[in-house]
Motif scaffolding. Structure first.
Motif, short mmCIF file in Angstrom:
data_model
loop_
_atom_site.label_atom_id
_atom_site.label_comp_id
_atom_site.label_asym_id
_atom_site.label_seq_id
_atom_site.Cartn_x
_atom_site.Cartn_y
_atom_site.Cartn_z
N GLY A 46 43.21 21.43 65.67
CA GLY A 46 44.59 21.92 65.78
C GLY A 46 45.10 21.91 67.22
N VAL A 47 44.17 22.11 68.17
CA VAL A 47 44.55 22.10 69.59
C VAL A 47 45.09 20.73 69.98
CG1 VAL A 47 43.59 22.18 71.91
CG2 VAL A 47 42.98 23.94 70.26
N ALA B 188 48.51 20.26 68.32
CA ALA B 188 49.56 21.01 69.01
C ALA B 188 49.95 20.30 70.30
CB ALA B 188 49.07 22.43 69.31
N SER B 189 48.95 19.83 71.03
CA SER B 189 49.22 19.16 72.29
C SER B 189 50.03 17.88 72.07
CB SER B 189 47.87 18.88 72.96
OG SER B 189 48.03 18.08 74.08
N SER C 47 47.36 11.17 75.67
CA SER C 47 45.95 11.45 75.43
C SER C 47 45.28 11.98 76.68
CB SER C 47 45.24 10.18 74.97
OG SER C 47 45.81 9.72 73.78
N GLN D 128 46.71 13.63 79.17
CA GLN D 128 47.14 15.02 79.40
C GLN D 128 46.45 15.98 78.43
OE1 GLN D 128 51.32 14.09 78.97
NE2 GLN D 128 51.74 14.61 81.09
N MET E 59 44.48 18.78 80.24
CA MET E 59 45.15 20.08 80.22
C MET E 59 44.75 20.97 79.05
SD MET E 59 48.90 18.74 81.38
CE MET E 59 49.75 20.24 80.92
N ALA E 60 44.26 20.36 77.98
CA ALA E 60 43.93 21.19 76.82
C ALA E 60 42.45 21.15 76.47
CB ALA E 60 44.77 20.75 75.62
N PRO F 88 39.77 22.34 79.47
CA PRO F 88 39.79 23.80 79.65
C PRO F 88 39.27 24.56 78.42
CG PRO F 88 41.88 22.84 80.35
CD PRO F 88 41.10 21.74 79.71
N GLU F 89 39.60 24.08 77.23
CA GLU F 89 39.14 24.77 76.02
C GLU F 89 37.62 24.67 75.88
OE1 GLU F 89 41.17 26.51 73.14
OE2 GLU F 89 41.64 26.83 75.24
N ARG G 37 35.45 24.45 78.28
CA ARG G 37 34.74 24.71 79.55
C ARG G 37 33.49 25.56 79.37
NH1 ARG G 37 39.19 28.50 82.60
NH2 ARG G 37 38.95 30.30 81.26
N HIS H 78 36.90 33.59 77.03
CA HIS H 78 37.94 34.49 76.53
C HIS H 78 38.08 34.38 75.04
CE1 HIS H 78 39.03 35.15 80.62
NE2 HIS H 78 39.15 33.86 80.80
N ARG H 79 37.24 33.51 74.48
CA ARG H 79 37.38 33.30 73.04
C ARG H 79 36.84 34.49 72.27
NH1 ARG H 79 35.83 27.31 71.45
NH2 ARG H 79 34.46 27.25 73.24
N PHE I 24 52.48 26.25 64.01
CA PHE I 24 51.39 25.93 63.08
C PHE I 24 50.89 27.15 62.32
CE2 PHE I 24 51.46 23.03 66.61
CZ PHE I 24 51.34 21.79 66.00
N ASN J 103 47.25 27.48 66.73
CA ASN J 103 46.79 26.43 67.63
C ASN J 103 47.12 26.69 69.10
OD1 ASN J 103 46.00 25.26 65.28
ND2 ASN J 103 47.44 23.57 65.32
N LEU K 228 45.90 27.71 73.03
CA LEU K 228 44.72 27.45 73.86
C LEU K 228 44.08 28.80 74.17
CD1 LEU K 228 46.15 24.78 76.33
CD2 LEU K 228 44.83 24.43 74.25
N SER L 41 41.64 29.41 76.06
CA SER L 41 41.17 29.56 77.44
C SER L 41 42.31 29.89 78.40
CB SER L 41 40.49 28.27 77.89
OG SER L 41 41.40 27.19 77.83
N PHE M 289 52.67 25.45 79.02
CA PHE M 289 52.08 24.13 78.73
C PHE M 289 53.11 23.04 78.45
CE2 PHE M 289 49.92 20.93 76.23
CZ PHE M 289 48.66 20.82 76.79
N ARG N 141 43.19 35.78 72.00
CA ARG N 141 42.29 36.56 71.15
C ARG N 141 42.50 38.06 71.25
NH1 ARG N 141 38.40 33.18 68.51
NH2 ARG N 141 40.01 31.87 67.66
#
Lengths: 221, 336
Positions: A120-121, A124-125, A132, A134, A138-139, A142-143, A145, A218-219, B88, B92, B94, B96, B105, B139
């Motif tokens: 989904g990330v 969304a991007s 692709s 970016q 950018m998404a 970082p997600e 990491r 942070h998840r 969505f 969706n 981010l 992080s 963004f 979150r």
């Protein structure tokens, strides 16, 4: 154990060499493995830039390098190592085979970390008009990491172990010391000490790595 | 605003061609809230993704403000996608990045300077009522708040079209209400055209002006929400209505056998609140029993629909139509 028997300067030097080999190889492994992992992910089946022939050939290369035992890779690569590092001995001589072994391993870990992300990330991007490139920069990175940092820690620890193995062909560092003194001169205490130092090294890396992952994550709150 | 012309979409699933959509024609007008309803697998997610070309049609055209999107390549589509917001089901966001960075963004993609990004992001966060949560991570927020961030992000680049992909399906009923009112407010205050897909007739009833019902990749019924709700023609529509408690056939169980006429009366607007039944009964001297009824609002318009059984002498029964016509009540004979 006879502590007076120890050549502390030599041990210190060897410890430093191991850290140097691990550090430099890790830097190269990340430098090569990160883009390789991203390309593997992007060109994979049903992904943003799905290109079967690119994916298949890279995947084959990664699998081949990963399936050759490190000791064999070390020996097979000697001619190439001489070209790349100018020598096949010492710290410099150990780095090319270490990178050749760690980079594909790390690339696979990066690919897996990216695959774990929610698709989904990406959607969304794309919906926001990102290219692709970016989306990756950018998404996705970082997600991913925390996964990537964890992969760096695993790779670093693997490199500590492998760098010790390179001692067999005169690679320098703690492994070299253990082979020369512990094995060839029957100085068991030197071998025990080098193992102890390696254990501490790995432990410190793991703890620091875990802390960093927890801070970045942070998840989970 | 956006037009779909003869759209078909087929997938190759394990070597077999599967038709997700066939021959779909839709026209969405500027400023309206257009709902697309269907069961899961009906093709509605594919349909909404065709509107911003996240999915390419196998044949047919997508025309947005006079530009044929289906003729453009990816790089040409990117600036257009920046003007079509999308929300969505699972937000969706981010994980992080902080709330404000999530909203920034799309602004960053549009090439806005750091300062302007921050200013605009705070504006939209304020609009969705989350300016106090700018520094938090997704979150740390509830589902409803995360969806508000998703909406703020979709609005950041001042789009002229907002696509909502099951935006309330992952939320509890109360939160669904607040998100729907937010969407309605955005439609009204910003004049934003909204296309939403859902499987819930309640969502359609509350905020849509027009609706298209899709089933097995085809549009089986479409029109003004009020008309579709009051006079559903296709069985899919009827069963979707029945699932959200609007049963069009329930009167049959209440029927008094033998005598009189059975009619379905439909009032819209002010007529819904006038005392019609007593008027009919008094003027014609008929006995009227109500077999089924619903009164409520569909997207702000009051409506009433009653199934009545009228009993009395033949002359009076025959005059019923004339009176209903003069009162401007639409009616439909259900049983002779």
């Amino acid at each position: 154990m006879n502590w007076s028997n120890m050549d502390w300067l030599l041990i210190l030097e060897a410890t430093f060499d191991t850290l140097l080999m691990t550090g430099i190889s890790l830097a190269f492994a990340v430098l090569i493995g990160l883009p390789l992992g991203v390309v593997l992910f992007l060109t994979g089946p049903r992904q943003l830039m799905s290109t079967p022939w690119v994916y298949q050939s890279l995947s084959l290369l990664v699998n081949v390098l990963r399936s050759v035992p490190f000791l064999i890779l070390l020996i097979v690569m000697i001619p190439l190592t001489r070209v790349l590092a100018g020598t096949s001995l010492g710290v410099a001589g150990a780095i090319p085979p270490l990178v050749a072994s760690a980079a594909p391993f790390f690339a696979r870990l990066v690919e897996n970390a990216l695959k774990e992300l929610d698709p989904g990330v990406i959607e969304a991007s794309r919906s926001m008009g990102a290219s692709s490139m970016q989306t990756v920069l950018m998404a996705l990175l970082p997600e991913a990491r925390t996964g990537i940092v964890a992969a760096i820690v695993v790779t670093a620890i693997m490199l500590v172990g492998y760098s010790a193995m390179s001692g067999v062909i005169g690679g320098g560092g703690l492994g070299d010391l253990a082979v020369r003194f512990g094995y060839q001169r029957y100085q068991t205490d030197v071998m025990v000490l080098t193992v102890l130092i390696l254990v501490v090294m790995v432990q410190v890396m793991q703890v620091l790595g875990d802390r960093l992952v927890a801070r970045l994550n942070h998840r989970r709150v | 605003m956006i037009v779909l012309e003869n759209i078909s979409k087929t997938y190759l699933a394990t070597g077999v061609e599967v038709a997700a959509l066939s021959n779909v024609n839709l026209r969405i007008n500027e400023g309206e809230v257009f709902g697309i309803i269907g069961r899961s697998g009906a093709g509605k997610s594919t349909l909404i993704r065709l509107l911003n070309l996240l999915e390419r049609p196998s044949s047919g055209k997508v025309v947005f403000k006079g530009t044929c999107l289906s003729d453009l390549d990816e790089p040409q589509l990117r600036p257009i996608r920046q003007k079509i917001g999308m929300v969505f089901q699972h937000f969706n966001l981010l994980q992080s990045k902080t709330v404000i960075d999530n909203v920034c963004f799309p602004l960053k993609l549009a090439g806005m300077s750091r300062q302007d990004r921050h200013k605009r992001a705070m504006e939209v966060l304020d609009l969705v009522g989350l300016s106090g949560h700018a520094g938090k991570y997704p979150r740390q927020l509830s589902g409803g708040q995360q969806q508000r961030v998703g909406i703020a992000r979709a609005l950041a680049n001042r789009p002229s079209l907002l696509l909502c992909d099951e935006a309330t399906s992952a939320l509890d009923p109360e939160t669904t209400q607040s998100i729907l009112s937010l969407l309605q407010q955005i439609n009204r205050d910003l004049g934003l055209t909204i296309v939403l897909i859902t499987h819930s007739m309640d969502v359609i009833r509350q905020i849509c002006h027009r609706v298209a019902v899709i089933e097995k990749g085809q549009v089986v019924e479409s029109g003004d929400v009020l008309d579709v709700f009051l006079h559903p023609k296709h069985e899919t529509t009827q069963s979707l209505l029945a699932q959200s408690g609007i049963d069009t056939d329930g009167w049959k169980a209440m029927l008094n056998h033998g005598q009189g006429r059975v009619l379905r009366l439909t009032f819209k607007g002010d007529a819904a609140t006038a005392p019609m039944i007593s008027r009919i009964s008094r003027d014609l001297g008929l006995d009227i029993s109500i077999l089924q009824g619903s009164i409520g609002r569909i997207n702000q318009t009051p409506y009433g629909q009653l199934v009545i059984q009228a009993q009395g002498d033949h002359v009076s029964l025959a005059r019923l139509e004339g009176l209903l016509d003069s009162l401007e009540i639409s009616h439909e004979e259900l049983q002779a």
